[in-house]
Design an enzyme around this catalytic site. Structure first.
Site, short mmCIF file in Angstrom:
data_model
loop_
_atom_site.label_atom_id
_atom_site.label_comp_id
_atom_site.label_asym_id
_atom_site.label_seq_id
_atom_site.Cartn_x
_atom_site.Cartn_y
_atom_site.Cartn_z
N GLU A 447 0.83 -1.21 0.00
CA GLU A 447 0.00 0.00 0.00
C GLU A 447 0.87 1.26 0.00
O GLU A 447 0.53 2.27 0.60
CB GLU A 447 -0.96 0.01 1.20
CG GLU A 447 -1.80 -1.22 1.37
CD GLU A 447 -2.50 -1.68 0.10
OE1 GLU A 447 -2.72 -0.82 -0.77
OE2 GLU A 447 -2.81 -2.85 -0.01
N GLY A 448 1.99 1.20 -0.71
CA GLY A 448 2.94 2.30 -0.74
C GLY A 448 3.98 2.08 0.33
O GLY A 448 3.67 2.06 1.53
#
Length: 603
Positions: A447-448
């Site tokens: 998620e990053g």
């Protein structure tokens, strides 16, 4: 070791530290939510985590998932049955809107649920981890026909959902994505809800295939013909595994990854071959639509860090109280005189005592930060005052990258420190702590990555939007003012040191403000400077938030608590202030004193 949910400490944060019931009363959507209902939700959730999925955790780690010919995946024994129990209990629908079939309960309670689920069994929790984000994406962007067909089944958990972003050549740079989508009717307008076919490859797709639900709703980023290059040319497409007429769609799992951790979670390599689907949202605006899902996922990932930190801390603390080794240089008051000749519990030894206090102080503070963010999200979505909603939205935007990156860092590195408390026993599977170390590592990546979160925080959320930081500075200084007032009215001379805490928070706010001004001033001359120190900034801000959280815990400890709990909590807050905050000051110092240029690797 079995999982034990920290219900008492969770309730304390919700009811006493944050006074969430008062916030809920101010929001008509939560008018029926009170402390008693929240307690019942927490108790039932804790029972599910402890009794249903925690016993599957260790065996699933050893068994893993199995990819089968035909592109199907078998999850570990017990996972499908646990999912059915989760659905029957109504848990997937907990925070979803009632008009969509949800229970309409606060995000704060959903955050607490996921803390327990992850602490009990991270791999299993990966399957519902994206459900709420998928619900939001479908709810806000699908045309009515798609929304009616898919949203109720995703809300209920009858069908699970995936998020298909990453490709072999496009990891964090989604602008390099090559997956294509072609309109089925070339003569019809390309618009929201239009039928398309999707062709391409995606990797690292959590739950890309599984045997827990009859259908899977894939949300896929793809590129229409003639779309602009980069992220501005991406379109979000809803691609079901099973089509409405019962046909198997062209969405295939070509294999699953053999991973370091969360082995019970199927991480799939997906192949889309003329897979049928429908555009979700506006064409070429898929990333904006997907961000509803990604931001929800980032908050859930932060809860993963907290869940691992809590579970690892409990394992280390329990072991250290029972493990007898050597003689401690000093013993706690009231210890058994008959045991004076040793050996002593390793929890009495200074080196171990410091590690345990570090872990406990970080856990208690991190929970306050995470739950506060979830409460702010509830207010951003449901408060009747538009000005309050806007302010809370800005605070959530600022805090989200910190919750994701800082809490996952604490979770993984805390689990690693907890493993050291167990020594050689920590390195073997039987005690469970080595699995927490392995399972928690992925949360720093997906998620990053945490590095990307730090850059997003400093560049987009702080330097480009200074008003958001002003809101946080107001929170810090407001708490300092409250503590000063309490210290001034204390009849017993301020034994809790409230005035000292007030001064500390003011100093933290001033340092934060000054360091940010330094970066704002120097970024024009050194454009790479914010990128060089973004990680320092995020971790320093994380520690500033811990200071605020410990101050809130300290203030709440003055309420209706028994003497032993009050003493324990105040000692943990003092430990954080005296041992952990000074160790983080070097990050602010480095930002303010300037950093040298980085040499190019290979020189």
């Amino acid at each position: 070791m079995s999982y034990i949910p920290p219900l008492e400490r969770m309730r304390f944060v919700i009811e006493q530290v944050l006074d969430a019931p008062a916030s809920w009363r101010a929001m008509p959507d939560f008018a029926e939510v009170d402390a008693d209902l929240a307690r019942e939700v927490l108790e039932q959730a804790g029972r599910f985590a402890q009794d249903v999925i925690a016993p599957l955790n260790g065996p699933a780690d050893l068994q893993g998932c199995t990819w089968q010919s035909g592109g199907t995946v078998k999850t570990p024994d017990g996972f499908p049955a646990a999912w059915r129990a989760f659905v029957e209990g109504g848990w997937p629908a907990l925070p979803c809107a009632p008009e969509d079939g949800g229970q309409g309960l606060p995000q704060l309670l959903n955050a607490a649920l996921f803390e327990m689920l992850v602490g009990a069994n991270h791999a299993w929790t990966m399957y519902p981890g994206l459900l709420h984000g998928a619900c939001e994406a479908i709810r806000h962007h699908a045309v009515p026909a798609l929304r009616e067909r898919y949203l109720p089944r995703v809300v209920s958990g009858e069908w699970l959902a995936t998020m298909n972003l990453t490709e072999p050549q496009a990891g964090s740079d989604l602008g390099l994505s090559r997956t294509r989508c072609e309109p089925v009717d070339a003569a019809a307008p390309v618009a929201n809800g239009a039928a398309v076919t999707v062709t391409g490859q995606k990797i690292f797709i959590s739950g890309g295939d599984q045997d827990m639900t009859d259908n899977i709703v894939h949300l896929v980023l793809a590129r229409l013909p003639g779309a602009p290059d980069g992220t501005k040319g991406l379109t979000l497409v809803l691609v079901p595994k099973i089509l409405p007429d019962g046909r198997r769609n062209g969405a295939w799992c070509d294999g699953i990854e053999k991973k370091m951790g969360i082995k019970g979670s199927a991480t799939a390599q997906m192949r889309f071959e003329q897979a049928e689907g429908w555009i979700l949202g506006e064409p070429n605006a898929g990333l904006a639509a997907m961000f509803l899902m990604m931001n929800s996922a980032r908050l859930h990932v932060g809860m993963q860090g907290l869940g691992h930190l809590e579970a690892a801390t409990r394992i280390a603390s329990a072991y250290a109280q029972e493990r007898l080794q050597l003689r401690a240089p000093s013993r706690p008051a009231g210890s058994d005189a008959a045991a004076a000749r040793g050996p002593d519990p390793i929890a009495w030894h200074p080196a171990m005592r410091r590690i345990l206090l570090d872990l406990q102080a970080r856990t208690e503070g991190a929970r306050v930060i995470a739950y506060w963010t979830a409460l702010l999200l509830d207010e951003a979505e449901h408060h009747p005052d538009a000005a309050v909603r806007a302010q809370r939205h800005d605070l959530v935007a600022l805090l989200t990258p910190v919750v994701k990156a800082f809490l996952t860092h604490l979770g993984h590195h805390g689990a690693n420190e907890a493993l050291g408390v167990l020594g050689g026993h920590g390195y073997v599977h039987d005690w469970g702590i080595e699995q927490h170390v392995r399972d928690s590592r992925i949360a720093l990546i997906y998620e990053g990555t945490n590095e990307i979160q730090a850059i997003d925080l400093l560049m987009r959320k702080v330097l480009d939007r200074p008003g958001r930081l002003a809101l946080l500075l107001e929170v810090l200084r407001g708490e300092a003012g409250t503590l000063d007032t309490l210290a001034g009215t204390a009849a017993d001379g301020d034994p809790a040191g409230l005035a000292r805490w007030a001064a500390l928070l003011r100093d933290e706010a001033t340092t934060l403000e000054r360091a940010t001004a330094t970066l704002q001033r120097e970024r024009a001359a050194r454009p790479d400077l914010p990128f060089l120190v973004a990680d320092d900034y995020l971790h320093a801000l994380g520690h500033t938030l811990l200071a605020w959280a410990w101050a809130r815990l300290l203030r709440a400890s003055l309420g209706d608590l028994d003497a032993a709990r009050r003493q324990r909590l105040q000692a943990l807050c003092a430990h954080g202030r005296d041992w952990l905050l000074p160790a983080a000051r070097w990050r602010w110092t480095r930002i303010e004193s300037g950093v040298p240029e980085l040499a190019w690797p290979g020189l």
